[in-house]
Design a protein around this motif. Structure first.
Motif, mmCIF file in Angstrom:
data_model
loop_
_atom_site.group_PDB
_atom_site.id
_atom_site.type_symbol
_atom_site.label_atom_id
_atom_site.label_comp_id
_atom_site.label_asym_id
_atom_site.label_seq_id
_atom_site.Cartn_x
_atom_site.Cartn_y
_atom_site.Cartn_z
ATOM 1 N N GLU A 74 0.829 -1.207 0.000
ATOM 2 C CA GLU A 74 0.000 0.000 0.000
ATOM 3 C C GLU A 74 0.864 1.258 0.000
ATOM 4 O O GLU A 74 0.636 2.201 -0.775
ATOM 5 C CB GLU A 74 -0.922 0.001 1.213
ATOM 6 N N LEU A 75 1.895 1.284 0.855
ATOM 7 C CA LEU A 75 2.783 2.441 0.905
ATOM 8 C C LEU A 75 3.597 2.561 -0.380
ATOM 9 O O LEU A 75 3.825 3.663 -0.891
ATOM 10 C CB LEU A 75 3.710 2.332 2.113
ATOM 11 N N ALA A 76 4.022 1.419 -0.912
ATOM 12 C CA ALA A 76 4.791 1.441 -2.162
ATOM 13 C C ALA A 76 3.970 2.051 -3.292
ATOM 14 O O ALA A 76 4.489 2.788 -4.133
ATOM 15 C CB ALA A 76 5.239 0.032 -2.530
ATOM 16 N N ALA A 77 2.661 1.752 -3.324
ATOM 17 C CA ALA A 77 1.790 2.319 -4.354
ATOM 18 C C ALA A 77 1.679 3.830 -4.201
ATOM 19 O O ALA A 77 1.615 4.569 -5.187
ATOM 20 C CB ALA A 77 0.417 1.666 -4.282
ATOM 21 N N GLN A 78 1.660 4.321 -2.947
ATOM 22 C CA GLN A 78 1.583 5.756 -2.705
ATOM 23 C C GLN A 78 2.876 6.461 -3.117
ATOM 24 O O GLN A 78 2.856 7.583 -3.631
ATOM 25 C CB GLN A 78 1.291 6.024 -1.225
#
Length: 379
Positions: A74-78
């Motif tokens: 999720e953080l990587a996508a952000q």
């Protein structure tokens, strides 16, 4: 201020045991993608880091893969696109020597982080070598002790050396598996070509001969079935070609030679057969592939136009020292004057590679065109 014990060295015996376990673990994992991720996970654990990554260097000297641990999906996508190898990561690519920093932001070569990226201070980066090649770099950030030590750097280098051996083994394993798959697909294609197509072709010829002795209405039915057989042969040929051409393999030697042969099919009484031996696709680069295609094209053309042949076979053989193309036919045999226009071109291609071209009498009858070039200088 670092927390109590932040700069205390880790238990050396524990680290040694972990490194030995890692060595055994990595050498057992032959799938390269699994091996690379496992390597990063082990490095984070072994060096007490919060984040880790492995960047694989591409042919353009940028990162073609970036495998990371510690940042969830999720953080990587952000955060957005993965790094391409700029800033400090690019420095490690251009100069494959270890880099150890207490604070990333203090180094002028650091290009900063994109939005949503977690803060990172301590940094350790070491190259991963596979033989003489720099395969990529191992990156670690956020040491649990506040900064990475010289001992950490030595341990990271030892892990990178182990990883280099494991990556080389994985590559060899994948190479061998691809060869086995290619050989199996070639065997299937050869069986279809040499047995199934030839039997169908013979049946079609027999039916055509029979149709000439039958009443017109029945003969038309037989001729229609011959057309169906021709259609089936065309489909099988396409399947044979598909077995040899998948994805990026369209420019491989076998695929291109089979394509040439397919264009000549139907111009002789019998189907043209092809045989490949050795790792032809792996040993021929793009320029050599062009030469091989020219040799096969000209060899078949001469057999069809000048030798009045009814049967032609093509054989391509490769080993670590040389590559040989042989085109055999059952035609009239080599003429007294073999200065055929196309052979001058093939002679020139052979001479440019310190090779040779011969057109000789084949066993029994017919001709054999033999084009040979060395792949490397003799020891």
């Amino acid at each position: 201020m670092a927390p109590d014990g932040a700069n205390a060295p880790a238990d050396p015996e524990r680290r040694l045991r972990m490194l030995l376990d890692v060595s055994n673990d990595l050498t057992r994992r032959l799938e390269l993608p699994v091996l690379l991720r496992r390597l990063v996970e082990v490095a984070v654990d072994l060096l007490d880091a919060r984040y880790g990554a492995l960047g694989v260097i591409g042919t353009d000297r940028r990162l073609e893969q970036f495998i990371h641990v510690g940042i969830d999906a999720e953080l990587a996508a952000q955060i957005g696109p993965l790094p391409e190898g700029k800033g400090l990561l690019g420095v490690l690519i251009d100069d494959a020597t270890p880099v150890r920093l207490q604070r990333l932001s203090d180094d002028s070569r650091s290009s900063g982080f994109p939005s949503h990226h977690p803060p990172m201070d301590s940094f350790l980066g070491v190259p991963i070598r596979v033989g003489d090649e720099v395969f990529g770099n191992l990156y670690l950030t956020e040491s649990s002790r506040g900064e990475f030590s010289a001992e950490d750097e030595e341990l990271a280098l030892a892990l990178a050396a182990t990883a280099g051996v494991a990556i080389e083994n994985a590559r060899l394993f994948e190479h061998r598996r691809q060869l086995e798959l290619l050989d199996e697909r070639t065997r299937i294609a050869r069986d279809l070509h040499d047995h199934v197509i030839q039997r169908l072709f013979a049946v079609g010829l027999n039916l055509q001969a029979t149709a000439g002795r039958l009443p017109t209405d029945i003969a038309e039915l037989v001729v229609a079935q011959v057309a169906e057989i021709d259609g089936a042969i065309a489909q099988i040929r396409q399947s044979i070609f598909s077995l040899s051409v998948t994805g990026a393999a369209k420019d491989r030697v076998r695929a291109r030679i089979l394509d040439v042969i397919d264009r000549f099919q139907g111009r002789l009484q019998q189907p043209i057969s092809a045989r490949f031996a050795g790792p032809v696709d792996l040993l021929a680069d793009a320029a050599l592939t062009d030469d091989l295609v020219a040799v096969v094209t000209e060899g078949i053309t001469n057999a069809v136009r000048h030798a009045a042949a009814t049967k032609v076979s093509v054989a391509v053989t490769a080993n670590e020292r040389e590559l040989i193309v042989e085109v055999d036919d059952d035609g009239a045999g080599p003429p007294d004057d073999v200065r055929l226009s196309g052979l001058a071109n093939l002679h020139a291609r052979a001479n440019a590679r310190a090779g040779s071209l011969d057109l000789v009498q084949a066993e029994g009858s017919g001709s054999r065109l033999r084009w040979r070039v060395p792949l490397r200088s003799a020891d």
